[in-house]
Design a protein around this motif. Structure first.
Motif, PDB file in Angstrom:
ATOM      1  N   SER A  95       0.802  -1.223   0.000  1.00 24.34           N
ATOM      2  CA  SER A  95       0.000   0.000   0.000  1.00 24.34           C
ATOM      3  C   SER A  95       0.834   1.272   0.000  1.00 24.34           C
ATOM      4  CB  SER A  95      -0.927   0.006   1.228  1.00 24.34           C
ATOM      5  OG  SER A  95      -1.800  -1.115   1.196  1.00 24.34           O
ATOM      6  N   GLU A 161      -7.057  10.028   6.664  1.00 19.74           N
ATOM      7  CA  GLU A 161      -7.746   8.919   7.315  1.00 19.74           C
ATOM      8  C   GLU A 161      -8.969   8.435   6.546  1.00 19.74           C
ATOM      9  OE1 GLU A 161      -6.408   7.519   9.857  1.00 19.74           O
ATOM     10  OE2 GLU A 161      -4.834   9.032  10.058  1.00 19.74           O
ATOM     11  N   PRO A 163     -11.431   6.729   3.849  1.00 25.80           N
ATOM     12  CA  PRO A 163     -11.339   5.673   2.827  1.00 25.80           C
ATOM     13  C   PRO A 163     -11.679   6.230   1.450  1.00 25.80           C
ATOM     14  CG  PRO A 163     -13.392   5.476   4.044  1.00 25.80           C
ATOM     15  CD  PRO A 163     -12.616   6.580   4.715  1.00 25.80           C
ATOM     16  N   SER A 164     -11.502   5.403   0.438  1.00 28.37           N
ATOM     17  CA  SER A 164     -11.725   5.859  -0.939  1.00 28.37           C
ATOM     18  C   SER A 164     -13.156   6.314  -1.170  1.00 28.37           C
ATOM     19  CB  SER A 164     -11.378   4.735  -1.920  1.00 28.37           C
ATOM     20  OG  SER A 164     -10.018   4.398  -1.839  1.00 28.37           O
ATOM     21  N   HIS A 199       0.426   6.687  -1.082  1.00 30.60           N
ATOM     22  CA  HIS A 199      -0.168   5.701  -0.184  1.00 30.60           C
ATOM     23  C   HIS A 199      -1.592   5.397  -0.641  1.00 30.60           C
ATOM     24  CE1 HIS A 199       3.183   6.623   2.591  1.00 30.60           C
ATOM     25  NE2 HIS A 199       2.966   7.872   2.224  1.00 30.60           N
ATOM     26  N   ARG A 201      -5.498   4.412  -0.149  1.00 30.41           N
ATOM     27  CA  ARG A 201      -6.592   4.523   0.814  1.00 30.41           C
ATOM     28  C   ARG A 201      -7.317   3.179   0.916  1.00 30.41           C
ATOM     29  NH1 ARG A 201      -7.844   9.745   2.255  1.00 30.41           N
ATOM     30  NH2 ARG A 201      -7.044  11.431   0.922  1.00 30.41           N
ATOM     31  N   TYR A 202      -8.119   3.016   1.981  1.00 31.54           N
ATOM     32  CA  TYR A 202      -8.896   1.789   2.121  1.00 31.54           C
ATOM     33  C   TYR A 202      -9.945   1.747   1.015  1.00 31.54           C
ATOM     34  CZ  TYR A 202      -6.780   1.292   6.725  1.00 31.54           C
ATOM     35  OH  TYR A 202      -5.886   1.157   7.745  1.00 31.54           O
ATOM     36  N   PRO A 203      -9.864   0.755   0.117  1.00 30.09           N
ATOM     37  CA  PRO A 203     -10.793   0.716  -1.015  1.00 30.09           C
ATOM     38  C   PRO A 203     -12.129   0.077  -0.628  1.00 30.09           C
ATOM     39  CG  PRO A 203      -9.239  -1.082  -1.184  1.00 30.09           C
ATOM     40  CD  PRO A 203      -8.851  -0.315   0.052  1.00 30.09           C
ATOM     41  N   TYR A 210      -9.740  -6.852  -5.677  1.00 28.89           N
ATOM     42  CA  TYR A 210      -8.790  -5.773  -5.930  1.00 28.89           C
ATOM     43  C   TYR A 210      -9.532  -4.534  -6.431  1.00 28.89           C
ATOM     44  CZ  TYR A 210      -4.864  -9.018  -5.501  1.00 28.89           C
ATOM     45  OH  TYR A 210      -3.943  -9.923  -5.031  1.00 28.89           O
ATOM     46  N   SER A 211      -9.009  -3.390  -6.063  1.00 33.88           N
ATOM     47  CA  SER A 211      -9.524  -2.123  -6.567  1.00 33.88           C
ATOM     48  C   SER A 211      -8.463  -1.517  -7.477  1.00 33.88           C
ATOM     49  CB  SER A 211      -9.846  -1.174  -5.409  1.00 33.88           C
ATOM     50  OG  SER A 211     -10.273   0.079  -5.897  1.00 33.88           O
ATOM     51  N   ILE A 255      -4.993  -2.334  -5.870  1.00 36.48           N
ATOM     52  CA  ILE A 255      -4.979  -2.261  -4.408  1.00 36.48           C
ATOM     53  C   ILE A 255      -5.863  -3.374  -3.848  1.00 36.48           C
ATOM     54  CG2 ILE A 255      -5.474  -0.800  -2.412  1.00 36.48           C
ATOM     55  CD1 ILE A 255      -5.162   1.618  -4.253  1.00 36.48           C
ATOM     56  N   SER A 257      -8.498  -5.382  -1.816  1.00 38.83           N
ATOM     57  CA  SER A 257      -9.721  -4.975  -1.111  1.00 38.83           C
ATOM     58  C   SER A 257     -10.491  -6.220  -0.702  1.00 38.83           C
ATOM     59  CB  SER A 257     -10.604  -4.093  -2.012  1.00 38.83           C
ATOM     60  OG  SER A 257     -11.042  -4.821  -3.151  1.00 38.83           O
TER      61      SER A 257
END
Length: 304
Positions: A95, A161, A163-164, A199, A201-203, A210-211, A255, A257
């Motif tokens: 990440s 902080e 997420p996507s 970096h 982000r949380y996908p 995967y994102s 990314i 997920s």
């Protein structure tokens, strides 16, 4: 009083004639030692008029609302900096990765100008990031302190902080020193290499696990400051994303997920584990409560 007043008048006149011209030209007199360019962020001017990043609005801003004026030193400044060629790649795993960009810019000095005055130039690269990734402003400032970049800043959504699904896009603007008097050296090609730490982000959940985040083409500015007639003059050449020819394939960041098909199973298992954990905590708390221990001790005393 008359003599003293004349003395003050002469001192004031000497201050005006000596000090003020030195300060007005001082910004350009140090071209060879210190960058004379003030900290002007082009992306900051865009976000003063727009709340979020939209590619079409940003391209329109580059065409019509650039805050720096064109260079009047050359008859046709657009012939000086040719369209750059771009090579891109992602370095690293996981990440936290680095986006590598290699810009090869062709510089051809205008033959109509016999001799150019001393000038200092910077390359300004703006990366328009998708919502799935972000750049850490504190990490960028650390690179500036180490001398990797002249300056760097992040504009737009700077909340690290989020997420996507809840974040907006951001722009990273990096200033790099490309040297003095490059327009007078008859340089055929100038190579600009940039590694930008990014970096993920949380996908959101995805069926494939995967994102995919696709990195777009950056915008490039060549900004030079020169001295002309004891005054500073700025020159700016803009190469928008559609003007940059890419020799690399599209840079896609896959990314990891959560798999959407597994979400219900994970929810049931999590709920069951949480329920039994709460029940165990409740039973343990009741069994080891002070009242229970006191009653047990009282029964032992009565039996004895």
């Amino acid at each position: 009083m008359g003599i003293r007043g004349s003395l003050y008048a002469y001192l004031l006149l000497a201050f005006i004639l000596i000090y003020l011209p030195a300060t007005s030209a001082g910004e350009c007199n140090n071209l060879q030692s210190v960058s004379p360019l003030p900290k002007i962020y082009l992306s900051e001017s865009y976000f003063k008029k727009n709340d979020i990043l939209i590619d079409s609005n940003f391209q329109s801003f580059l065409k019509h609302d650039i805050p720096l004026g064109s260079c009047q030193l050359l008859d046709n400044p657009n012939t000086v900096v040719k369209v750059p060629v771009l090579h891109r790649d992602l370095i690293g795993e996981g990440s936290h990765r680095r986006l590598f960009s290699s810009l090869r810019v062709s510089i051809q000095p205008d033959t109509t100008v016999s001799e150019l005055p001393a000038h200092f130039c910077e390359a300004v690269v703006t990366e328009r990031l998708p919502s799935g990734v972000f750049a850490d402003p504190f990490e960028l400032q650390h690179l500036v302190q180490r001398g990797v970049f002249v300056d760097a800043a992040v504009f737009g959504d700077t909340n690290l902080e989020l997420p996507s699904a809840l974040s907006n896009r951001s722009v990273v603007e990096v200033h790099m020193d490309i040297g003095h008097n490059i327009l007078s050296k008859h340089t055929n090609e100038l190579e600009i290499n940039l590694e930008l730490p990014l970096h993920a982000r949380y996908p959101p959940l995805d069926g494939s696990g995967y994102s995919k985040v696709e990195m777009g083409i950056p915008d490039l500015f060549i900004s030079c400051t020169t001295e002309r007639n004891a005054e500073c003059e700025r020159c700016l050449w803009v190469k928008r994303a559609e003007q940059i020819k890419s020799i690399a394939t599209d840079v896609v960041w896959r990314i990891p997920s959560g798999n959407k098909a597994h979400s219900q199973v994970v929810s049931h298992v999590t709920f069951t584990a949480a329920f039994f954990s709460m029940a165990l905590i409740a039973v343990t708390a009741i069994y080891h409560s002070p009242d229970t221990n006191s009653s047990k001790n009282l029964k032992k005393i009565r039996k004895s």
